[in-house]
Design an enzyme around this catalytic site. Structure first.
Site, mmCIF file in Angstrom:
data_model
loop_
_atom_site.group_PDB
_atom_site.id
_atom_site.type_symbol
_atom_site.label_atom_id
_atom_site.label_comp_id
_atom_site.label_asym_id
_atom_site.label_seq_id
_atom_site.Cartn_x
_atom_site.Cartn_y
_atom_site.Cartn_z
ATOM 1 N N GLU A 1 -3.185 -0.596 -8.595
ATOM 2 C CA GLU A 1 -3.942 0.696 -8.045
ATOM 3 C C GLU A 1 -3.139 1.817 -8.292
ATOM 4 O O GLU A 1 -2.032 1.825 -7.637
ATOM 5 C CB GLU A 1 -4.512 0.337 -6.791
ATOM 6 C CG GLU A 1 -5.155 1.495 -6.020
ATOM 7 C CD GLU A 1 -6.339 1.101 -4.901
ATOM 8 O OE1 GLU A 1 -6.861 0.235 -5.000
ATOM 9 O OE2 GLU A 1 -6.209 1.991 -3.834
ATOM 10 N N LYS B 1 -9.163 10.594 8.715
ATOM 11 C CA LYS B 1 -8.910 9.280 9.344
ATOM 12 C C LYS B 1 -9.626 9.191 10.829
ATOM 13 O O LYS B 1 -10.080 9.973 11.448
ATOM 14 C CB LYS B 1 -7.432 8.983 10.029
ATOM 15 C CG LYS B 1 -6.569 9.348 8.883
ATOM 16 C CD LYS B 1 -6.555 8.099 8.029
ATOM 17 C CE LYS B 1 -5.162 8.142 7.023
ATOM 18 N NZ LYS B 1 -5.232 7.004 5.986
ATOM 19 N N HIS C 1 -10.423 5.679 -0.682
ATOM 20 C CA HIS C 1 -9.307 5.776 0.371
ATOM 21 C C HIS C 1 -9.657 6.305 1.662
ATOM 22 O O HIS C 1 -10.697 7.078 1.790
ATOM 23 C CB HIS C 1 -7.845 6.486 -0.214
ATOM 24 C CG HIS C 1 -6.911 5.651 -1.186
ATOM 25 N ND1 HIS C 1 -5.873 5.798 -1.384
ATOM 26 C CD2 HIS C 1 -7.445 4.615 -1.765
ATOM 27 C CE1 HIS C 1 -5.479 5.005 -2.413
ATOM 28 N NE2 HIS C 1 -6.322 4.166 -2.667
ATOM 29 N N ASP D 1 0.928 -1.358 0.099
ATOM 30 C CA ASP D 1 0.014 0.073 0.010
ATOM 31 C C ASP D 1 0.834 1.272 -0.167
ATOM 32 O O ASP D 1 1.919 1.354 0.653
ATOM 33 C CB ASP D 1 -0.807 0.004 1.193
ATOM 34 C CG ASP D 1 -1.963 1.141 1.220
ATOM 35 O OD1 ASP D 1 -2.371 1.323 0.123
ATOM 36 O OD2 ASP D 1 -2.357 1.383 2.057
ATOM 37 N N HIS D 2 0.531 2.230 -0.676
ATOM 38 C CA HIS D 2 1.070 3.566 -0.904
ATOM 39 C C HIS D 2 2.714 3.590 -1.059
ATOM 40 O O HIS D 2 3.303 4.192 -0.623
ATOM 41 C CB HIS D 2 0.706 4.524 0.451
ATOM 42 C CG HIS D 2 -0.658 5.046 0.340
ATOM 43 N ND1 HIS D 2 -0.688 6.335 -0.216
ATOM 44 C CD2 HIS D 2 -1.774 4.388 0.687
ATOM 45 C CE1 HIS D 2 -2.043 6.340 -0.232
ATOM 46 N NE2 HIS D 2 -2.833 5.467 0.379
#
Length: 525
Positions: free
Chosen positions: A287, A329, A361, A179-180
């Site tokens: 992605e 978040k 996200h 991820d990221h």
């Protein structure tokens, strides 16, 4: 456990012909049992105080069983029974025998959901929840920042998830997300650890400063590009209308063209490089995160990005725009819900037109928009990413079992919030509306987990809490994990009640946030 007792267990399993409900040994974890001809595999659960010690038991032909790293073994006719740890060697041996234990492509799955287990002990509960849901779980999903803050490796993340998959007998498929990842060495790291997908974070190639330019400055910077590029972009987009569905079209003004090019074209070129260097050779799901911007992604931005990828022969599995409103978040969506729905229609139409699904996200707790996403998503479905949920539900366990410790964790988090301001965008500031530590005590500490500002304070401070040391010893980490392991069943209950809220809304099983909260939240009080 006596080895001869395990041999007896194996023979009982073989005689059961797939019905394991009446096995005599409660230590044999029934969902994990796999029988391949006369070979038997399962996870053994042995009580160790309040915790459970887990081992792998394998019963195979002598010539084959050498793949496994045995802690103990015993012969039985032409078979060997081995007991081993849940380690990397034994997981790879299982992968050779059962392909479903390994992370795989999301391709062909309409609905996928990222779970981002930061602590390594949430996947069993999640898998029990996902069985029969028709949603592919992305169990392993960690950014490099999260790995650093939790002292875990990408391999740790994949293995923790992979062992849960085998233990729960989850054969429907799962994915692992690097991820990221931002640069080639991070991508390579994720690939070599076994991730089946990557999320390319284009932060370093997206030029946010362009959004602040005046029209004259923007025009000058655009026209300073190579003349052939300027000609191509103007001929392709300027004053053009693109009808992408019955409900949606995109128009490019002069400003739309220039901003789209100057903010995003470098990211398009970088995505092409990563695609050919890693995605194609390693058959990865791809992605792309284009949401690392200071302003929402306009329909023109999105169409430009997708169209330029299309010209290069690239169709990502998923793409993440920056939607209107705030996806902060650990709390619900902030913004005009009606406007979000109107703009989601256009973004969804663009995704469908080019053949990928939208990725949402910072999806944890965005209960107000899930019904919209589930209702409006078409043929390619949706992908939602969550992460902070697991950590906060773990803290719910701490608050329930050791409220005094939870009061201490909150005070530490509140007092040291400046440590993480560079990493997160959030409203809960120390001079804002977050509860003051002096107002929190052992009687009201559970309220922290339902207060938006307190949730943000606690969510963002997970790395600081876990890594704080004094005199070379962790202050909180060991106590935290011991409580969690001693009360795994309670943690599982909290985890699944909260994720079920997400899934019910996405799947149309509930219509409103109030409905799912009324259904599940009484179980977590």
């Amino acid at each position: 456990m006596e080895l001869q007792q395990l041999v007896t267990d194996v023979h009982e399993i073989l005689a059961a012909n797939g019905d394991y409900t009446n096995l005599s040994d409660a230590a044999v974890y029934q969902p994990s049992i796999q029988v391949d001809r006369k070979n038997v595999y399962f996870i053994l659960h042995e009580a160790n105080g309040k915790q459970v010690a887990k081992s792998l038991v394998v019963y195979e032909d002598r010539a084959q069983v050498a793949d496994f790293d045995a802690r103990e073994s015993v012969q039985d006719a032409n078979k060997t029974l081995v007991v081993g740890d849940l380690n990397e060697t034994n997981w790879h041996a299982l992968v050779k025998r059962f392909a479903w234990v390994k992370p795989t492509s999301r391709h062909g799955y309409k609905y996928t959901f990222g779970l981002g287990d930061r602590l390594g002990n949430a996947s069993n509960a999640h898998l029990r929840l996902f069985k029969g849901r028709g949603i592919m779980p992305v169990l392993a999903q960690q950014s490099i920042r999260e790995l650093l803050l939790t002292n875990r490796t990408e391999t740790d993340v994949v293995l923790d998830a992979g062992w849960a998959v085998f233990e729960e007998g989850y054969t429907d498929g799962w994915a692992a997300d690097g991820d990221h990842v931002k640069n080639p060495h991070e991508v390579d790291y994720a690939v070599k650890a076994g991730c089946s997908m990557i999320t390319l974070d284009c932060t370093e190639k997206i030029h946010n400063e362009i959004a602040d330019l005046s029209d004259d400055e923007l025009d000058a910077k655009f026209n300073a590009l190579d003349v052939d590029l300027v000609k191509y972009f103007n001929e392709t987009y300027l004053d053009k209308d693109f009808q992408i569905s019955d409900q949606a079209s995109v128009h490019f003004s002069k400003k739309d063209v220039e901003q789209s090019v100057l903010i995003f074209f470098g990211a398009v070129e970088y995505a092409e490089f990563i695609y050919h260097k890693f995605v194609v050779p390693y058959n990865l799901d791809f992605e792309i995160s284009m949401d690392e911007t200071i302003v929402p992604t306009t329909p023109a931005n999105h169409y430009f990005f997708a169209n330029e990828l299309h010209r290069k022969g690239i169709t990502p599995e998923t793409l993440a725009p920056k939607f209107y409103g705030e996806f902060q978040k650990a709390i619900d969506y902030i913004g005009d819900i009606d406007r979000f729905e109107r703009e989601y229609v256009v973004h969804e139409a663009i995704a469908e037109h080019f053949g990928y699904k939208l990725s949402i996200h910072s999806g944890s707790d965005k209960l107000s928009v899930y019904e919209i996403i589930g209702r409006l998503s078409k043929e390619h479905g949706w992908h939602v990413k969550t992460a902070g949920t697991n950590w906060l539900e773990a803290l719910r366990v701490i608050a329930h079992v050791d409220p005094k410790l939870m009061v201490e964790l909150y005070k530490f988090s509140y007092d040291n919030l400046d440590d993480v301001k560079a990493f997160y965008v959030f409203n809960a500031q120390t001079d804002g509306t977050a509860p003051k530590p002096e107002t929190i005590n052992t009687d009201n500490v559970m309220t922290l987990l339902s207060d938006d500002d307190a949730r943000q304070v606690l969510h963002t401070m997970y790395g600081s809490i876990l890594n704080l040391q004094k005199s070379y010893r962790y202050v909180y980490r060991d106590r935290f994990f011991k409580i969690l392991k001693d009360h795994q069943a309670l943690y599982d209950k909290y985890l699944n009640a909260h994720i079920a809220e997400h899934l019910d809304l996405l799947q149309g099983l509930a219509k409103t946030k109030a409905e799912v909260q009324a259904k599940y939240e009484p179980t977590i009080q």
